[in-house]
Design an enzyme around this catalytic site. Structure first.
Site, short mmCIF file in Angstrom:
data_model
loop_
_atom_site.label_atom_id
_atom_site.label_comp_id
_atom_site.label_asym_id
_atom_site.label_seq_id
_atom_site.Cartn_x
_atom_site.Cartn_y
_atom_site.Cartn_z
N ASP A 1 -44.75 -38.69 19.39
CA ASP A 1 -45.93 -37.83 19.49
C ASP A 1 -46.76 -38.26 20.69
O ASP A 1 -47.09 -39.45 20.84
CB ASP A 1 -46.75 -37.92 18.19
CG ASP A 1 -47.72 -36.76 18.01
OD1 ASP A 1 -48.23 -36.25 19.02
OD2 ASP A 1 -47.97 -36.39 16.86
N SER B 1 -50.44 -32.55 11.04
CA SER B 1 -51.31 -32.33 12.19
C SER B 1 -52.78 -32.18 11.77
O SER B 1 -53.36 -33.11 11.21
CB SER B 1 -50.81 -31.13 12.99
OG SER B 1 -51.46 -31.04 14.24
N HIS C 1 -44.67 -34.17 18.86
CA HIS C 1 -45.62 -33.85 17.80
C HIS C 1 -45.02 -32.93 16.74
O HIS C 1 -45.42 -32.95 15.58
CB HIS C 1 -46.87 -33.20 18.39
CG HIS C 1 -47.88 -32.79 17.36
ND1 HIS C 1 -48.51 -33.72 16.54
CD2 HIS C 1 -48.35 -31.58 16.98
CE1 HIS C 1 -49.32 -33.08 15.72
NE2 HIS C 1 -49.24 -31.79 15.95
#
Length: 335
Positions: A280, A129, A309
């Site tokens: 995602d 991320s 995600h």
């Protein structure tokens, strides 16, 4: 226990500065004489140096017996310098005066830390991320310093749609009158809970909810999941959350580069395996494919997952961790 690297008054790309700036980090393993067996793991949104522990250990790809592993905290995450622990001149207005800190600022500070530790090259920079955002920035800014990088469920920059998602969760927090423009004297709990509730809908895929995959993660039902996300974010300092959010929202290694993102990524020398999640909702496969094509030594390997995600986040799902572990070994030259 983390260590602290003092940066002094740290000049920021915005033109402001961060007084008494500190980077918090941990190291595992020993640096070799050449200073080139080092691996960097930059933290992600609401994560810390401890978040990558599921990737590290004896016999794993990131084995401290072989690699010198540096896990570093983002500015704003409550461990490195953040609104909640900043110098008095910032905290005097409850963190509302905390300056804008970019991904590039984080990487510049991490470069100073690397020199302090004696690191001459990163054998690998890896992150999930927001950790992925920093991995890209490292490869762009310091092509001579990075051998390989592994961005998981991230991207080179924050896309326009991603920025809109972030604006939505921020608006939910700011709508709480107790937030008071960041000058709160008691936590804006309603806003923090709203932030977490809205975020939960973006974190996972549609299939995750439709098929009841939340049970795999220990939730009895959707209401249980929403309460957990609300309660988790209620524990955070609101200005810390927004400081990291602003860093994320403005991420773009092509900013200020002639030729923009394509030129910036075109200058990357490091090999990369780009690993998006197939579901995602904001760091999309499509964006990763476009960005990977701009780099000369890059390959996209999609993590097929219904976790949205959250796919690939350290410690969440063993099968996905195993896929990431194989990529880590490959980039580190192991089979």
């Amino acid at each position: 226990m983390h260590q602290v690297f003092d940066l002094g008054r740290f000049a920021l790309e915005s033109g402001a500065d961060l007084p008494e700036a500190r980077l918090a980090y941990t190291t595992q393993g020993a640096l070799n004489a050449d200073g080139d067996n080092a691996v960097l793991l930059p933290s992600y949104y609401t994560g810390t140096h401890a978040s990558y522990e599921p990737w590290i250990g004896p016999g794993r790809a990131l084995d401290p017996e072989r690699w010198f592993i540096v896990s570093v905290n983002l500015f704003g995450n409550g461990v490195s310098t953040s609104p909640s622990n900043a110098a008095e001149e910032v905290r005097a207005v409850r963190g509302a005066a905390f300056p804008e800190v970019s991904i590039g600022d984080n990487v510049r500070a991490q470069r100073q830390l690397a020199e302090h530790l004696g690191v001459r090259r990163w054998r690998l920079v890896a992150g999930w991320s927001m950790g992925a955002l920093q991995a890209y920035e490292w490869a762009v800014r310091h092509p001579e310093f990075v051998d390989a990088f592994l961005p998981v469920a991230g991207a080179a920059r924050c896309s326009p749609h991603n920025a809109v998602f972030l604006a939505g969760v921020e608006a939910a927090l700011r709508a709480d009158p107790a937030f008071d423009g960041g000058r709160y004297t008691t936590p804006p709990r309603a806003g923090l809970r709203a932030f977490g509730t809205v975020y939960a809908g973006w974190a996972y895929s549609q299939a995750f909810f439709r098929d009841g995959t939340y049970r795999e993660l220990g939730y009895a039902d959707v209401a249980d999941l929403l309460e957990d996300w609300a309660a988790d974010h209620e524990r955070w300092d609101a200005n810390d959350l927004l400081a990291m959010l602003r860093t994320w929202q403005r991420a773009d290694p092509g900013r200020g580069v002639k030729g923009g993102l394509a030129a910036a990524l075109g200058g990357v020398r490091a090999r990369s395996l780009v690993m998006p999640s197939s579901t995602d909702l904001y760091f999309t496969v499509e964006d990763n494919v476009l960005e990977s094509a701009m780099m000369p030594r890059s390959e996209v390997r999609v993590i097929e997952s219904d976790l949205g995600h959250v796919a690939g986040r350290p410690g969440v799902r063993a099968a996905e961790t195993a896929v990431i572990e194989a990529a880590l070994r490959e980039l580190l030259g192991e089979r």
